[in-house]
Enzyme design. Structure first.
Site, PDB file in Angstrom:
ATOM      1  N   SER A 204       0.785  -1.237   0.000  1.00 53.87           N
ATOM      2  CA  SER A 204       0.000   0.000   0.000  1.00 53.87           C
ATOM      3  C   SER A 204       0.817   1.288   0.000  1.00 53.87           C
ATOM      4  O   SER A 204       0.258   2.368  -0.177  1.00 53.87           O
ATOM      5  CB  SER A 204      -0.949   0.010   1.207  1.00 53.87           C
TER       6      SER A 204
ATOM      7  N   LYS B  20      -6.122   4.935   8.029  1.00 56.11           N
ATOM      8  CA  LYS B  20      -4.968   5.688   7.526  1.00 56.11           C
ATOM      9  C   LYS B  20      -5.256   7.188   7.475  1.00 56.11           C
ATOM     10  O   LYS B  20      -4.359   7.999   7.698  1.00 56.11           O
ATOM     11  CB  LYS B  20      -4.558   5.154   6.152  1.00 56.11           C
TER      12      LYS B  20
END
Length: 337
Positions: A234, A279
């Protein structure tokens, strides 16, 4: 009598504490991680020093115990996932970790290629084998191969990419034998495997592995990425932006604190990731001004749309920016004041 009651209460407390902390449940719990500066991790030889900051964002994850299981039901942005949603069938903890680290390696390789191409810097890369990223239980590869092995040949022919391996096997029939040449550590071995049908797709035959192409990349100037023990793909987009920023004379951050997430491939296309809300929370807590989120070509349930909802819910002033490609992110940064 009182002494005995105290002793019983104490022992009960010890037992309850043990159950809460040490007994693992068949779930994983995830929560917001950190927003980590990329400059200390990415080293381009004689790379430019810039005023702003580019950050990768992480999600913390671990096996759930009773305490974390209960917390996940009352704490915002704590999520529970059954083990089958995290690990492949039959995958051990060690194999899962190896798979995540190889996904990170693939991500770094793609980020380097994209950054150097866009910065118009000398670059060469060639495939040199296929990593085993997963093994299907009950299939031929299970008794021979492990996650992390690198396949370099089949039936005496050199194998360089996952596509080559897949195309070759597709021409075969169930029951045919193939000779697989593979490397584990520094030892090269050859084993014979009999192709079989996949349990969930009987018309398809194969070895029973998830393959990933391994690349050998040479750049000028040289680059090194110290991803430590960060796993998964990611951080690809943010790695590519940091590498590019060190390669070019201008500072694309314009002094801003920029976080983000998203996978990246050799074509510079940005893909979705898990834990986007967590996040966003991590980036906000780190004081980011801008957050790049995978747009998924405008899909209704895209990472970008979820990130927008989270940003509104936590009341952040951080700008959420949708991106489908590295070029999208770069264009946005070039227009910053």
């Amino acid at each position: 009598m009182k002494k005995r009651a105290y002793m019983i209460t104490f022992l009960l407390g010890v037992v309850v504490s043990f159950l809460f902390i040490f007994v693992q449940l068949p779930y994983y719990v995830t929560m917001p991680g950190t927003a980590q500066k990329l400059e200390p991790l990415v080293h381009v030889e004689n790379g430019d020093k810039d005023q702003g900051t580019l950050m990768l964002t992480t999600v913390r994850m671990g096996r759930a115990n009773v305490a974390s299981y209960l917390l996940a039901h009352i704490r915002s942005y704590y999520e529970l996932y059954p083990m089958k949603d995290i690990k492949q069938e039959g995958e051990t903890d060690e194999e899962y970790t190896i798979r995540q680290l190889h996904l990170m390696e693939e991500s770094k390789e793609a980020a380097i290629v994209v950054a150097y191409k866009n910065a118009h810097k000398p670059l060469s890369y060639r495939p040199h084998g296929v990593y085993v990223m997963g093994v299907v239980p009950g299939m031929p590869a299970e008794r021979i191969l492990q996650v992390g092995d690198r396949i370099v040949g089949i039936d005496g022919k050199k194998v360089e990419t996952a596509e080559q391996l897949i195309q070759y096997v597709r021409q075969k029939r169930k029951g045919e034998r193939v000779a697989i040449t593979w490397i584990r550590g520094e030892k090269e071995k050859t084993s014979f495997l009999t192709l079989a049908s996949f349990p969930q797709s009987p018309k398809q035959v194969g070895l029973g592995i998830s393959p990933m192409t391994d690349y050998n990349i040479v750049t000028n100037p040289p680059v090194r990425i110290d991803s430590e023990k960060i796993g998964g793909p990611s951080a690809g987009l943010m790695f590519s932006l940091e590498i590019y920023n060190q390669l070019v004379p201008e500072d694309i951050t314009k002094g801003h604190k920029i976080a983000g997430t998203g996978t990246i491939n050799m074509k510079g296309e940005v893909g979705p990731i898990g834990g986007i809300s967590q996040k966003v929370v991590a980036a906000n807590e780190a004081g980011a001004d801008i957050f790049f989120a995978p747009n998924e070509k405008g899909a209704k349930n895209s990472n970008y749309r979820e990130a927008l909802k989270t940003a509104k819910k936590i009341g952040t002033t951080m700008k959420i920016v949708p991106v489908d490609t590295f070029a999208d992110a770069l264009r946005y940064l070039q227009k910053l004041k």
